[in-house]
Design a protein around this motif. Structure first.
Motif, PDB file in Angstrom:
ATOM      1  N   ILE A 279      74.183  18.762  62.151  1.00 16.78           N
ATOM      2  CA  ILE A 279      72.719  19.567  61.777  1.00 16.78           C
ATOM      3  C   ILE A 279      73.037  20.818  61.356  1.00 16.78           C
ATOM      4  CG2 ILE A 279      70.694  20.294  63.069  1.00 16.78           C
ATOM      5  CD1 ILE A 279      70.519  17.252  62.757  1.00 16.78           C
ATOM      6  N   GLN A 280      73.902  21.754  61.617  1.00 13.53           N
ATOM      7  CA  GLN A 280      73.855  22.779  61.357  1.00 13.53           C
ATOM      8  C   GLN A 280      74.491  22.920  59.649  1.00 13.53           C
ATOM      9  OE1 GLN A 280      76.818  24.436  63.773  1.00 13.53           O
ATOM     10  NE2 GLN A 280      75.562  25.269  65.398  1.00 13.53           N
ATOM     11  N   LEU A 281      75.364  21.768  59.331  1.00 14.10           N
ATOM     12  CA  LEU A 281      75.776  21.920  57.801  1.00 14.10           C
ATOM     13  C   LEU A 281      74.473  21.319  57.074  1.00 14.10           C
ATOM     14  CD1 LEU A 281      79.114  20.173  58.354  1.00 14.10           C
ATOM     15  CD2 LEU A 281      78.657  22.314  57.579  1.00 14.10           C
ATOM     16  N   LEU A 282      73.603  20.401  57.447  1.00  6.71           N
ATOM     17  CA  LEU A 282      72.604  20.176  56.928  1.00  6.71           C
ATOM     18  C   LEU A 282      71.419  21.086  56.657  1.00  6.71           C
ATOM     19  CD1 LEU A 282      70.397  18.021  55.329  1.00  6.71           C
ATOM     20  CD2 LEU A 282      69.689  17.358  58.137  1.00  6.71           C
ATOM     21  N   SER A 283      71.268  21.991  57.605  1.00  7.32           N
ATOM     22  CA  SER A 283      70.419  23.105  57.662  1.00  7.32           C
ATOM     23  C   SER A 283      71.001  24.128  56.587  1.00  7.32           C
ATOM     24  CB  SER A 283      70.012  23.832  58.911  1.00  7.32           C
ATOM     25  OG  SER A 283      69.665  22.945  59.888  1.00  7.32           O
ATOM     26  N   LEU A 284      72.291  24.369  56.538  1.00  5.60           N
ATOM     27  CA  LEU A 284      72.821  25.447  55.905  1.00  5.60           C
ATOM     28  C   LEU A 284      72.492  24.892  54.124  1.00  5.60           C
ATOM     29  CD1 LEU A 284      76.153  26.444  57.686  1.00  5.60           C
ATOM     30  CD2 LEU A 284      74.184  28.011  57.154  1.00  5.60           C
ATOM     31  N   GLY A 285      72.707  23.455  54.210  1.00  3.00           N
ATOM     32  CA  GLY A 285      72.732  23.033  52.649  1.00  3.00           C
ATOM     33  C   GLY A 285      71.265  23.406  52.119  1.00  3.00           C
ATOM     34  N   ILE A 286      70.164  23.321  52.936  1.00  4.80           N
ATOM     35  CA  ILE A 286      68.770  23.186  52.825  1.00  4.80           C
ATOM     36  C   ILE A 286      68.606  24.678  52.162  1.00  4.80           C
ATOM     37  CG2 ILE A 286      66.528  23.292  53.655  1.00  4.80           C
ATOM     38  CD1 ILE A 286      67.230  20.460  55.111  1.00  4.80           C
ATOM     39  N   ILE A 287      69.001  25.817  53.409  1.00  2.43           N
ATOM     40  CA  ILE A 287      68.781  26.884  52.964  1.00  2.43           C
ATOM     41  C   ILE A 287      69.616  27.657  51.767  1.00  2.43           C
ATOM     42  CG2 ILE A 287      69.536  29.358  54.051  1.00  2.43           C
ATOM     43  CD1 ILE A 287      69.166  28.242  56.916  1.00  2.43           C
ATOM     44  N   GLY A 288      70.856  27.041  51.497  1.00  2.00           N
ATOM     45  CA  GLY A 288      71.636  27.222  50.338  1.00  2.00           C
ATOM     46  C   GLY A 288      70.961  26.760  49.155  1.00  2.00           C
ATOM     47  N   TYR A 290      67.696  26.754  48.647  1.00  2.00           N
ATOM     48  CA  TYR A 290      66.559  27.884  48.333  1.00  2.00           C
ATOM     49  C   TYR A 290      67.121  29.265  47.848  1.00  2.00           C
ATOM     50  CZ  TYR A 290      62.700  24.867  49.997  1.00  2.00           C
ATOM     51  OH  TYR A 290      61.781  23.841  50.123  1.00  2.00           O
ATOM     52  N   LEU A 291      68.073  29.607  48.409  1.00  2.00           N
ATOM     53  CA  LEU A 291      68.880  30.585  48.244  1.00  2.00           C
ATOM     54  C   LEU A 291      69.284  30.652  46.743  1.00  2.00           C
ATOM     55  CD1 LEU A 291      71.044  31.680  51.036  1.00  2.00           C
ATOM     56  CD2 LEU A 291      68.914  32.877  50.199  1.00  2.00           C
ATOM     57  N   ALA A 292      69.881  29.351  46.136  1.00  2.00           N
ATOM     58  CA  ALA A 292      70.151  29.151  44.688  1.00  2.00           C
ATOM     59  C   ALA A 292      68.860  29.368  43.819  1.00  2.00           C
ATOM     60  CB  ALA A 292      70.882  27.724  44.550  1.00  2.00           C
ATOM     61  N   LYS A 293      67.864  28.872  44.173  1.00  3.38           N
ATOM     62  CA  LYS A 293      66.677  29.144  43.339  1.00  3.38           C
ATOM     63  C   LYS A 293      66.370  30.389  43.457  1.00  3.38           C
ATOM     64  CE  LYS A 293      64.788  24.397  44.072  1.00  3.38           C
ATOM     65  NZ  LYS A 293      65.038  24.138  42.348  1.00  3.38           N
ATOM     66  N   ILE A 294      66.169  31.101  44.554  1.00  5.97           N
ATOM     67  CA  ILE A 294      66.104  32.742  44.298  1.00  5.97           C
ATOM     68  C   ILE A 294      66.956  33.295  43.535  1.00  5.97           C
ATOM     69  CG2 ILE A 294      65.859  34.770  45.635  1.00  5.97           C
ATOM     70  CD1 ILE A 294      65.261  33.107  48.161  1.00  5.97           C
ATOM     71  N   TYR A 295      68.203  32.962  43.492  1.00  2.00           N
ATOM     72  CA  TYR A 295      69.365  33.636  42.644  1.00  2.00           C
ATOM     73  C   TYR A 295      68.771  33.561  41.121  1.00  2.00           C
ATOM     74  CZ  TYR A 295      74.024  33.851  40.487  1.00  2.00           C
ATOM     75  OH  TYR A 295      74.833  34.171  39.393  1.00  2.00           O
ATOM     76  N   THR A 296      68.651  32.278  40.764  1.00  2.00           N
ATOM     77  CA  THR A 296      68.316  31.825  39.337  1.00  2.00           C
ATOM     78  C   THR A 296      67.005  32.360  39.000  1.00  2.00           C
ATOM     79  OG1 THR A 296      69.226  29.860  39.666  1.00  2.00           O
ATOM     80  CG2 THR A 296      67.633  29.847  38.041  1.00  2.00           C
ATOM     81  N   GLU A 297      66.108  32.686  39.899  1.00  2.00           N
ATOM     82  CA  GLU A 297      64.807  33.073  39.395  1.00  2.00           C
ATOM     83  C   GLU A 297      65.197  34.576  39.174  1.00  2.00           C
ATOM     84  OE1 GLU A 297      62.141  31.828  38.442  1.00  2.00           O
ATOM     85  OE2 GLU A 297      62.320  29.786  39.136  1.00  2.00           O
ATOM     86  N   SER A 298      65.965  35.251  40.246  1.00  2.00           N
ATOM     87  CA  SER A 298      66.185  36.847  40.021  1.00  2.00           C
ATOM     88  C   SER A 298      66.618  37.111  38.804  1.00  2.00           C
ATOM     89  CB  SER A 298      66.857  37.239  41.379  1.00  2.00           C
ATOM     90  OG  SER A 298      68.175  36.806  41.069  1.00  2.00           O
ATOM     91  N   LYS A 299      67.465  36.475  38.176  1.00  2.00           N
ATOM     92  CA  LYS A 299      68.189  36.793  36.917  1.00  2.00           C
ATOM     93  C   LYS A 299      67.256  36.925  35.649  1.00  2.00           C
ATOM     94  CE  LYS A 299      71.238  33.672  37.176  1.00  2.00           C
ATOM     95  NZ  LYS A 299      72.463  32.650  36.960  1.00  2.00           N
ATOM     96  N   GLN A 300      66.089  36.349  35.738  1.00  2.00           N
ATOM     97  CA  GLN A 300      64.872  36.323  34.658  1.00  2.00           C
ATOM     98  C   GLN A 300      65.675  36.062  33.166  1.00  2.00           C
ATOM     99  OE1 GLN A 300      62.949  39.986  35.571  1.00  2.00           O
ATOM    100  NE2 GLN A 300      61.727  39.188  37.082  1.00  2.00           N
ATOM    101  N   ARG A 301      66.629  35.036  33.219  1.00  5.50           N
ATOM    102  CA  ARG A 301      66.960  34.841  31.935  1.00  5.50           C
ATOM    103  C   ARG A 301      66.168  34.089  31.207  1.00  5.50           C
ATOM    104  NH1 ARG A 301      73.206  32.996  33.599  1.00  5.50           N
ATOM    105  NH2 ARG A 301      73.871  34.916  34.058  1.00  5.50           N
ATOM    106  N   PRO A 302      65.960  34.166  29.787  1.00  9.41           N
ATOM    107  CA  PRO A 302      65.199  33.200  28.907  1.00  9.41           C
ATOM    108  C   PRO A 302      65.507  31.886  29.049  1.00  9.41           C
ATOM    109  CG  PRO A 302      66.101  35.027  27.754  1.00  9.41           C
ATOM    110  CD  PRO A 302      66.815  34.968  28.743  1.00  9.41           C
ATOM    111  N   PRO A 303      64.330  31.059  29.149  1.00  9.39           N
ATOM    112  CA  PRO A 303      64.398  29.677  29.475  1.00  9.39           C
ATOM    113  C   PRO A 303      65.135  28.808  28.347  1.00  9.39           C
ATOM    114  CG  PRO A 303      62.218  30.114  29.169  1.00  9.39           C
ATOM    115  CD  PRO A 303      62.856  31.258  28.959  1.00  9.39           C
ATOM    116  N   PHE A 304      65.027  29.315  27.137  1.00  9.43           N
ATOM    117  CA  PHE A 304      65.664  28.452  26.165  1.00  9.43           C
ATOM    118  C   PHE A 304      65.365  29.384  24.783  1.00  9.43           C
ATOM    119  CE2 PHE A 304      60.991  27.961  26.111  1.00  9.43           C
ATOM    120  CZ  PHE A 304      60.522  28.308  24.996  1.00  9.43           C
ATOM    121  N   PHE A 305      66.463  29.101  23.882  1.00  9.27           N
ATOM    122  CA  PHE A 305      66.242  29.749  22.466  1.00  9.27           C
ATOM    123  C   PHE A 305      66.036  28.723  21.417  1.00  9.27           C
ATOM    124  CE2 PHE A 305      68.835  32.647  25.108  1.00  9.27           C
ATOM    125  CZ  PHE A 305      68.255  33.803  24.593  1.00  9.27           C
TER     126      PHE A 305
END
Length: 333
Positions: A279-288, A290-305
């Motif tokens: 259960i702990q590994l499953l929970s960490l995966g779900i949290i991870g 969401y953290l990955a999405k926060i990381y991607t959004e925080s960089k604010q890179r252009p979506p396309f060229f």
């Protein structure tokens, strides 16, 4: 009204000529009926294809006064290619549709009618899923139900075949998300909407660009981009595990006190350890996730060229477009 139709294309060399033929025939009829203006457009967006898709788009643009093309600098995925076309379109209303001719293009006439009657968003919704396999039909419908249960506002059996008005597009431009899921974003905008039902056909040519792996990834994208329910579920799971662990402890104590078959310390150690560890590994995966999405959004890179685009000039049918890299002196009307 000036109509734009946006068609994302990824390795669609087999189907594009027929798609263009059917779309230009539809445009000609709509112009003849004075439903759309003569300066309406069909925008073909090449999502970094590895085949001859871009060359075909240039040739089609050279032949038709309505077709123009955009070429992304690399493959960015269907949703990003669709967004690039939507933002580049110049119509009073913009219809998005896939290139594979599975969606009934004649439903566009009903969409235009609904737009004239005041709908800013018109969703193309499948009447039935007879053309799908049993597995795809049940998993797709189950997915829509799961999204609804998790609080994500989506239109049942609607993909990306829709009409958007100009003011809806301007509102959509304010969304700066890297993790795109347009099926969830558009209903959130809240403008007047309606539904047009249509029958979906088999793919005209080529192969599906959404195998099972991509379908699962897209499904997970939709859930994690719009619903915090998986995170909140961790709390509920933790509570259930606590209750279960307490029950296991009572069972182990009963075995220890009232049975001769107990191995000292085995039940109370092994069972909770494996259970809680999983259960702990499953929970960490779900949290991870969401953290990955926060990381991607925080960089604010252009979506396309956009690497290149065909220019469009006022001309009689049959004169040419020319593909030009961005940054040249050629401008579109």
């Amino acid at each position: 009204m000036k109509l734009s139709v946006v068609i994302p294309c990824y390795n669609e060399e087999e189907v594009l000529p027929e798609t263009a033929h059917r779309m230009t025939a539809l445009f000609q009829r709509l112009v003849d009926q004075q439903q759309i203006s003569v300066d309406s457009e069909i925008v073909l967006v090449d999502d970094g294809s590895r085949d001859r898709t871009w060359h075909i788009i240039c040739a089609l643009a050279d032949e038709s006064p309505w077709i123009r093309g955009l070429k992304l600098s690399r493959n960015k995925g269907h949703q990003t290619a669709l967004l690039a076309g939507l933002f580049d379109a110049r119509g009073d209303a913009v219809i998005s549709i896939d290139a594979d001719l599975q969606d009934d293009i004649h439903a566009m006439e009903q969409m235009i009618s609904a737009f004239r009657n005041g709908s800013d968003v018109v969703y193309g919704v499948r009447k039935r899923r007879d053309t799908d396999s049993w597995f795809k039909r049940n998993t797709a419908e189950g997915y829509y139900r799961v999204l609804a249960a998790l609080g994500v506002e989506v239109v049942f059996n609607h993909a990306d075949y829709r009409l958007l008005s100009r003011r809806v597009l301007e509102a959509l431009k304010q969304y700066r998300e890297s993790n795109l899921f347009l099926r969830g974003i558009v209903p959130q905008l809240g403008y007047p909407s309606s539904i047009v039902y249509y029958d979906r056909s088999e793919r005209f040519a080529g192969e599906s660009k959404y195998p099972l792996r991509k379908m699962l990834a897209f499904a997970w994208q939709g859930i994690t981009s719009f619903s915090p329910a998986p995170l909140r579920a961790i709390t509920g799971i933790g509570l259930l595990i606590s209750i279960g662990s307490f029950g296991v402890a009572l069972w182990a104590l009963w075995i220890r006190l009232f049975s001769e078959n107990a191995v000292p310390g085995w039940a109370s150690t092994v069972i909770p350890m494996y259970f809680l560890g999983g259960i702990q590994l499953l929970s960490l995966g779900i949290i991870g996730e969401y953290l990955a999405k926060i990381y991607t959004e925080s960089k604010q890179r252009p979506p396309f060229f956009i690497e290149a685009a065909t220019t469009r000039t006022a001309r009689a049918p049959g004169t040419g477009h020319h593909a030009q890299p961005l940054g040249t002196d050629n401008t579109a009307d």
